[in-house]
Design a protein around this motif. Structure first.
Motif, mmCIF file in Angstrom:
data_model
loop_
_atom_site.group_PDB
_atom_site.id
_atom_site.type_symbol
_atom_site.label_atom_id
_atom_site.label_comp_id
_atom_site.label_asym_id
_atom_site.label_seq_id
_atom_site.Cartn_x
_atom_site.Cartn_y
_atom_site.Cartn_z
ATOM 1 N N ARG A 308 116.010 120.639 114.741
ATOM 2 C CA ARG A 308 114.687 121.212 114.453
ATOM 3 C C ARG A 308 114.292 122.257 115.490
ATOM 4 O O ARG A 308 113.565 123.206 115.167
ATOM 5 N N TYR A 317 112.471 127.301 109.425
ATOM 6 C CA TYR A 317 112.084 125.888 109.464
ATOM 7 C C TYR A 317 111.638 125.477 108.057
ATOM 8 O O TYR A 317 110.484 125.643 107.679
ATOM 9 N N ARG A 323 115.796 120.155 105.233
ATOM 10 C CA ARG A 323 116.112 119.529 106.522
ATOM 11 C C ARG A 323 116.917 118.242 106.317
ATOM 12 O O ARG A 323 117.905 117.997 107.009
#
Length: 386
Positions: A308, A317, A323
């Motif tokens: 991250r 992001y 993710r």
């Protein structure tokens, strides 16, 4: 109001519809069930579970469902629950914030809240807050909950609450020194789940939820084996917690290279403001992801990476779906091109690489230390028998 009791609030947010997000949501629900069993057994009351979808909760006596309605703001929601249920002392937990916490440890935390402080006596300041992490709190106990309401209302997320209480000057905020540091493991990503299911004290509801073949894609078993081996070489990259690194070092006989940067990037809101800077990300950009992992594979046998920090520093992001897909090496499911290229390179690295969030280089390292210590004990016992 029950003046001599401690109430508890557990918040659980809904994840998305992708398999990787649903895997995490099922684990969070299971962890809530384990936590409820402990809280009810400790006579904590009331125990309030707040979230958007709570139909999966059992009708346990003493457990109150409080369904989210309207726009969500963490601080306003928590403050509203404290006021509505008239809680003088409160324990707040994120849904996956304490999967390895034991009943004994929980009992000690409750006792400290009831005493207002760790040491009895009239010289001890009454307003006390107990937490697992000052800079990134996953759970927190507050002795004078009403006095904390003005600060609580300002908190955008739970990670910053302990730090905000400390900075207010109103509370003596103390990090609880657990006899079992692995209790600091927080379930936030698939990588955290993979670590938890290897731990010998994984509780029953959670263990059943983690019997998921999707988690087999994460190379935590290989990394644990390398770390348990004498002379193994391990890299830790990201928001590496110094004490967690130390715990892993003590439990193993491996060589650890650590590069710690951007600790507190969420609690300080640097991530939200786009101010995250990473030297490792700059090296990654210069070398390119494939060469970066090739070079890393020349100096270590395994790597644990808080990806991250790299995502935030690169300006890429994405949401949970990308993710979590990255953590699970579901490369074809990743939309963001930077994250996809990075994950593909990690998948092709000459060494096993664990990708995750803050937890993999913080609470996850404590849990890994327990796993490694158990493997080393088993190895010594086998050697003695032979």
């Amino acid at each position: 109001m029950l003046a001599e009791t401690v109430g508890a609030i557990i918040m659980i947010g809904a994840k998305g519809s992708t398999p990787q997000e649903q895997t995490v949501e099922r684990a969070l629900r299971a962890s809530v069930l384990d936590l409820l069993d402990m809280l009810v057994a400790q006579d904590v009351r009331p125990v309030i579970v707040a979230g958007r979808d709570l139909d999966w909760l059992p009708g346990t006596t003493g457990v109150v469902r409080d369904v989210d309605r309207g726009p969500f703001h963490f601080g306003e929601r928590l403050a509203g629950l404290i006021e509505r249920h008239d809680l003088a002392r409160v324990l707040y937990f994120g849904a996956g914030s304490a999967p390895l916490l034991t009943r004994e440890e929980l009992g000690r935390i409750i006792a400290k809240l009831l005493r207002h402080a760790e040491e009895p006596g009239p010289t001890v300041p009454a307003p006390v807050a107990l937490t697992n992490n000052l800079h990134s709190s996953d759970w927190i106990g507050i002795s004078y909950a009403r006095e904390a309401l003005p600060v609580i209302r300002q908190a955008v997320r739970d990670n910053s609450l302990a730090w905000m209480l400390e900075q207010s000057g109103m509370f003596d905020v103390r990090v609880v020194a657990s006899a079992r540091p692995a209790a600091n493991l927080d379930l936030d990503t698939p990588a955290d789940l993979a670590i938890a299911r290897l731990h010998p004290d994984c509780p029953p509801h959670l263990a059943r939820a983690l019997a998921n073949p999707l988690l087999d894609r994460i190379p935590i078993d290989s990394i644990a084996a390398i770390t348990a081996r004498d002379g193994g070489r391990l890299a830790l990259i990201g928001r590496v917690a110094p004490l967690a690194w130390q715990a892993l070092s003590k439990s193993s006989q491996c060589w650890i290279r650590a590069f710690s940067e951007e600790r507190g990037m969420v609690a300080s809101e640097r991530a939200e403001r786009g101010e995250v800077r990473s030297l490792v990300e700059r090296v990654l950009a210069i070398l390119g992801p494939e060469r970066f992992f090739d070079e890393l594979g020349q100096i270590v046998d395994a790597a644990i990476i808080d990806s991250r920090v790299l995502m935030a520093a690169s300006g890429h992001y994405p949401g949970d779906a990308d993710r979590f897909a990255s953590d699970l090496y579901l490369v074809d499911e990743i939309v963001d091109p930077w994250v996809r290229a990075f994950t593909s390179a990690a998948a092709g690295a000459p060494i096993p690489v664990l990708l995750g969030g803050h937890g993999v280089v913080a609470g996850g390292l404590y849990a890994l230390a327990d796993i490694v210590a158990a493997r080393r004990r088993a190895g010594r016992a086998t050697d003695q028998e032979s």
